[in-house]
Design an enzyme around this catalytic site. Structure first.
Site, short mmCIF file in Angstrom:
data_model
loop_
_atom_site.label_atom_id
_atom_site.label_comp_id
_atom_site.label_asym_id
_atom_site.label_seq_id
_atom_site.Cartn_x
_atom_site.Cartn_y
_atom_site.Cartn_z
N HIS A 89 -18.83 34.66 50.83
CA HIS A 89 -18.21 33.88 49.74
C HIS A 89 -17.74 32.51 50.21
CE1 HIS A 89 -18.65 36.58 46.49
NE2 HIS A 89 -18.04 37.57 47.10
N ASP A 148 -15.22 39.47 53.03
CA ASP A 148 -15.80 40.52 52.19
C ASP A 148 -17.21 40.11 51.77
OD1 ASP A 148 -14.66 38.40 50.68
OD2 ASP A 148 -14.83 39.59 48.85
N GLU A 149 -17.96 41.11 51.33
CA GLU A 149 -19.26 40.89 50.70
C GLU A 149 -20.14 39.89 51.46
OE1 GLU A 149 -18.06 40.06 46.61
OE2 GLU A 149 -18.03 42.20 46.18
N VAL A 150 -20.30 40.13 52.75
CA VAL A 150 -21.23 39.30 53.54
C VAL A 150 -22.61 39.92 53.33
CG1 VAL A 150 -21.72 38.29 55.79
CG2 VAL A 150 -19.38 38.94 55.21
N ASP A 199 -14.24 45.86 53.13
CA ASP A 199 -15.48 46.51 52.67
C ASP A 199 -16.60 46.53 53.70
OD1 ASP A 199 -15.04 43.71 51.56
OD2 ASP A 199 -17.21 43.85 51.37
#
Ligand code: ZN
Length: 480
Positions: A89, A148-150, A199
């Site tokens: 992000h 997060d969310e890599v 996550d």
């Protein structure tokens, strides 16, 4: 539960950033609610300087704004935890041409390449400016470095070569090694705690985590925003792994911005349900002693490139209901009464607040931005009327663009919807002015423009077209 000390509210400035005046109203309100800190995600609103000055958006705060926010938080005993994305992000950084070469996948501005030396240099400079900037007026205890969310790991040639050279089969090693470097930098340079979203570690076993050393450098913030029915983080093995690996754990719920990308008003029962699900998970897994605090997240966009969702002034009741429900480990009439009392409403605030039509009594002194909330509440009823008009039989079946193009219309059908459309158009135009006026008190013009463009203009354009075509068709038939 009583040992869970912190209650942070997440302020997501990647959309609809607040003007200074709204901060000055919001901070005392949050403090009165029992909030202990602010998890502020500045994104492009932070006054980055020198090599990072291209990261600032046009409305970015200056140092005077920063001083006003930080000193107000100090005055009301709210600890600030800055949140700065350092891996996934990174859209607000990677969309800028000077930083494009740091992308893991050239087409997507989401993730940094962790093996590009310039990535770490850039992130370190961002952290330096963010931490030093705050420490001009306050002592930071912790910083949240995102992660997060890599979604793109090990895609680029350099990263693939790195995995080969180091005989690594598991791409998560790229994550662990890079985040360790970032966390080590913060710990060694500034000696403050480092929090990361959890996550990316959910599927990494505890031995691998321990071998990486990351578990001794960071505190995970475990996030989950679904309601009780869909809640997924109940697996005792996950909690046993986290308890084994980390001394301190944070949890993150949501009170807005986690349902639909373009949601206008929060669905309070959904978010209260999320908080009650968290209460059960904490109890079932005996996490209370280990959990440092709860962060109530309030997302303003799903990511940098998506539209605005629920605005903060429209979400205060959701925040209060969620906070009180979490504190009391239950949701009942007492919670509703407490919220009603807090905002000075004599009548009980319903959990389905969006259906409420008697919001006049809410005290604007204790609920900053309540006038906008009232208007948006009214607006959604107007949208409902518009949708009903759209499904009017005569409009749908006797006024198609084909029929209009041939003047094959009948005034009897047109009269069935035209007056209603004209009245609605007038009300939309009136309400647009009122909403703009209220929004401008709290938000910058760019936000007002985006919100109006997204929520109001499509409706006013359609109504205008119906009215214009209706008038033209009537004139055609009357004159012929
Ligand atoms: Zn790479």
């Amino acid at each position: 539960m009583d040992t869970i000390g912190h209650r942070l509210v997440h302020i997501d400035l990647k959309g609809a950033p607040f003007r200074s005046g709204y901060w000055q109203q919001l901070i005392p309100c949050l403090s009165r609610l029992g909030i202990t800190g602010l998890l502020i995600e500045y994104e492009d609103m932070f006054p980055y300087e020198r090599s990072l000055s291209d990261l600032r958006c046009g409305d970015a705060y200056d140092w005077q704004d920063m001083e006003a926010i930080i000193t107000a938080a100090n005055k009301h005993q709210l600890k600030i935890v800055p949140l700065i994305q350092t891996f996934g992000h990174m859209e607000f950084v990677l969309k800028v041409s000077a930083f494009r070469e740091l992308r893991e996948v050239d087409a997507y501005p989401n993730a940094l390449c962790p093996t590009n030396d310039r990535s770490l240099d850039t992130v370190q400079e961002m952290l330096r400016q963010m931490i030093a900037g705050h420490q001009r007026w306050t002592q930071l205890d912790a910083i949240h470095i995102g992660c997060d969310e890599v979604w793109h790991l090990g895609h680029c040639q350099r990263c693939r070569q790195y995995l080969t050279d180091h005989c690594l089969a598991d791409k998560s090693q790229l994550f662990l090694r890079y985040v360790r470097k970032v966390a080590e930098f913060v710990r060694k340079t500034f000696d403050i705690r480092v929090i990361i979203w959890d996550d990316m570690m959910r599927h990494i076993d505890d031995q691998t985590l321990a071998d990486s050393g990351l578990n001794r450098l960071v505190e995970p913030m475990v996030w989950h925003y679904l309601d009780a029915q869909c809640f997924q983080l109940r697996d005792p093995e996950l909690w046993s792994k986290y308890k084994h690996s980390f001394d301190r754990i944070w949890i993150a719920s949501a009170f807005k911005g986690a349902a639909k990308m373009n949601q206008m008003l929060p669905s309070v029962d959904h978010y209260v349900s999320n908080h009650l699900a968290w209460v059960r998970v904490i109890e079932d897994n005996q996490l209370a002693e280990r959990v440092a605090g709860l962060a109530l997240t309030g997302w303003q966009r799903f990511d940098h490139m998506t539209t605005l969702c629920e605005l903060m002034p429209n979400s205060m009741i959701s925040l209060m209901m969620c906070l009180f429900a979490f504190n009391e480990r239950d949701f009942n009439e007492d919670i509703q009464r407490n919220v009603s009392t807090f905002i000075g409403n004599k009548q009980l605030i319903p959990i389905d607040i969006n259906s409420a039509t008697d919001l006049e009594a809410i005290d604007s002194d204790v609920y900053p931005g309540v006038n906008l909330f009232k208007l948006c509440n009214e607006w959604q009823f107007l949208v409902k009327e518009f949708n009903e008009l759209k499904s009017n039989q005569s409009l749908e079946g006797a006024f198609t663009s084909y029929q209009i193009s041939l003047n094959r219309t009948n005034p009897l059908h047109i009269e069935a919807f035209l007056l209603k459309a004209r009245v609605l158009l007038f009300r939309v135009q009136q309400m647009r002015l009122q909403i703009e006026t209220e929004m401008k008190k709290m938000f910058y013009d760019t936000t007002v423009e985006e919100w109006i463009h997204t929520n109001v203009k499509p409706i006013s354009k359609k109504l205008d077209k119906i009215v214009t075509n209706g008038d033209q068709q009537l004139a055609t038939h009357i004159n012929s």
